[in-house]
Enzyme design. Structure first.
Site, mmCIF file in Angstrom:
data_model
loop_
_atom_site.group_PDB
_atom_site.id
_atom_site.type_symbol
_atom_site.label_atom_id
_atom_site.label_comp_id
_atom_site.label_asym_id
_atom_site.label_seq_id
_atom_site.Cartn_x
_atom_site.Cartn_y
_atom_site.Cartn_z
ATOM 1 N N GLN A 210 18.472 -23.629 96.057
ATOM 2 C CA GLN A 210 18.115 -24.967 95.593
ATOM 3 C C GLN A 210 19.027 -26.004 96.247
ATOM 4 O O GLN A 210 20.247 -25.843 96.294
ATOM 5 C CB GLN A 210 18.206 -25.041 94.060
ATOM 6 N N ASP B 79 10.897 -21.390 101.213
ATOM 7 C CA ASP B 79 10.936 -22.854 101.239
ATOM 8 C C ASP B 79 10.392 -23.391 102.562
ATOM 9 O O ASP B 79 10.087 -24.586 102.663
ATOM 10 C CB ASP B 79 12.378 -23.348 101.096
ATOM 11 N N LYS C 245 10.729 -22.875 88.266
ATOM 12 C CA LYS C 245 10.375 -21.905 89.309
ATOM 13 C C LYS C 245 10.508 -20.481 88.762
ATOM 14 O O LYS C 245 9.625 -19.645 88.939
ATOM 15 C CB LYS C 245 11.286 -22.094 90.533
HETATM 16 N N1 GUN Z 1 15.413 -29.718 96.276
HETATM 17 C C1 GUN Z 1 14.396 -30.607 96.135
HETATM 18 N N2 GUN Z 1 13.226 -30.062 96.523
HETATM 19 C C2 GUN Z 1 13.495 -28.803 96.912
HETATM 20 C C3 GUN Z 1 12.691 -27.730 97.402
HETATM 21 O O1 GUN Z 1 11.472 -27.829 97.592
HETATM 22 N N3 GUN Z 1 13.355 -26.572 97.674
HETATM 23 C C4 GUN Z 1 14.702 -26.441 97.505
HETATM 24 N N4 GUN Z 1 15.262 -25.279 97.824
HETATM 25 N N5 GUN Z 1 15.473 -27.407 97.049
HETATM 26 C C5 GUN Z 1 14.865 -28.582 96.758
#
Ligand code: GUN
Length: 286
Positions: free
Chosen positions: A98, A121, A54
């Protein structure tokens, strides 16, 4: 039948290019670079890999990327204080925490602390509510990325019976809402669902987000169905694989996403798209 491949890597690259172009346009108009803050608590190896991707792509498309790596024993109040600080920071358009968080933390409380206009998100109740009500907003990245991939490939959805395997807040629930908004008839299945294989066998669209390698067997798939595999697992031999038995499913499906190179790249590309959207909306509001 041999399925057509839904190439998420290629579709994600097209999306990166569109976002990068729009960032350049912003700069020409004298506007700021969009800014994304990515918070990682602890050292879960899979999370570290995702967060690294990311951050790297953010920089590639011209965003400001701020990383916060916090130790596992960070207190909930320290994390909330960081979220408050980023909510108030004018250079930051998106805040991503995350998941999963360490056990001593309350993920819902952390998500609810994020300013909904910076919730790239799309997990905040305001944004999930807006998705449920068909209002514009920031939509969860994985389901929204799946919809972009299907639309990009010209896969017809209206009137189709869809099955979503998995009822998580991150994927299953918002995925069903996205499919409903695209005028499918969605059903969410979970670990207590009866006659799962029979339900899958009737579906025109199957989205697998169960988190178990090769859970969906190829012979469950209705000939010609669209198969979207959200799972990603590393096998004992080190290969990446999904929730679907790929080879046998691909013999029956009309369309299928590979793992890797299907849904995963679309999730990250949608995060970039959401961050750009948050920046544009912040500028329009000010
Ligand atoms: N953990 C697994 N997928 C995601 C996601 O799309 N966003 C976040 N913040 N954590 C995750």
């Amino acid at each position: 039948m041999t399925a057509k491949i839904l190439d998420g890597k290629a579709a994600a690259e097209r999306l990166h290019a569109r976002v990068e172009e729009q960032v350049q346009q912003r700069l020409k108009r004298g506007l700021r670079q969009p800014g994304l803050a990515v918070i990682l608590v602890g050292n879960d190896p899979a999370s570290s890999v995702y967060v690294g991707k990311k951050r790297k792509l953010c920089e590639q498309v011209g965003f400001i990327s701020r990383g916060y790596d916090l130790p596992t024993n960070t207190s909930q109040s320290a994390l909330l204080a960081l979220v408050d600080e980023l909510n108030a920071d004018p250079a930051i358009d998106g805040i991503l925490v995350q998941l999963p968080l360490p056990d001593h933390m309350d993920a819902n409380a952390v998500i609810e602390r994020i300013d909904p206009t910076k919730d790239v998100d799309g997990f905040h109740p305001v944004n999930m509510g807006r998705l449920a009500l068909r209002l514009p907003g920031l939509h969860p990245c994985t389901p929204h990325g799946v919809m972009t991939l299907l639309r990009d490939a010209g896969v017809p959805l209206e009137g189709k019976d869809a099955i979503v395997l998995g009822q998580s807040n991150i994927v299953g629930r918002p995925m069903a809402l996205e499919l409903l908004n695209a005028r499918c008839t969605p059903t969410i299945c979970h670990s207590r669902t009866a006659d799962l294989a029979a339900k899958v066998a009737r579906a025109d669209v199957v989205v697998a987000a169960v988190g178990k390698p090769h859970f969906v067997q190829g012979d469950w798939i209705k000939p010609g169905a669209v198969v979207v595999d959200v799972g990603i697992h590393r096998t004992d031999s080190g290969k990446l694989t999904g929730d679907v038995e790929y080879a046998s499913a691909a013999e029956r499906a009309g369309w299928i996403t590979p793992v890797p190179g299907g849904v995963g790249p679309m999730t990250v590309a949608t995060l970039l798209e959401n961050t750009l959207q948050a920046a544009e909306e912040r500028d329009a509001a000010n």
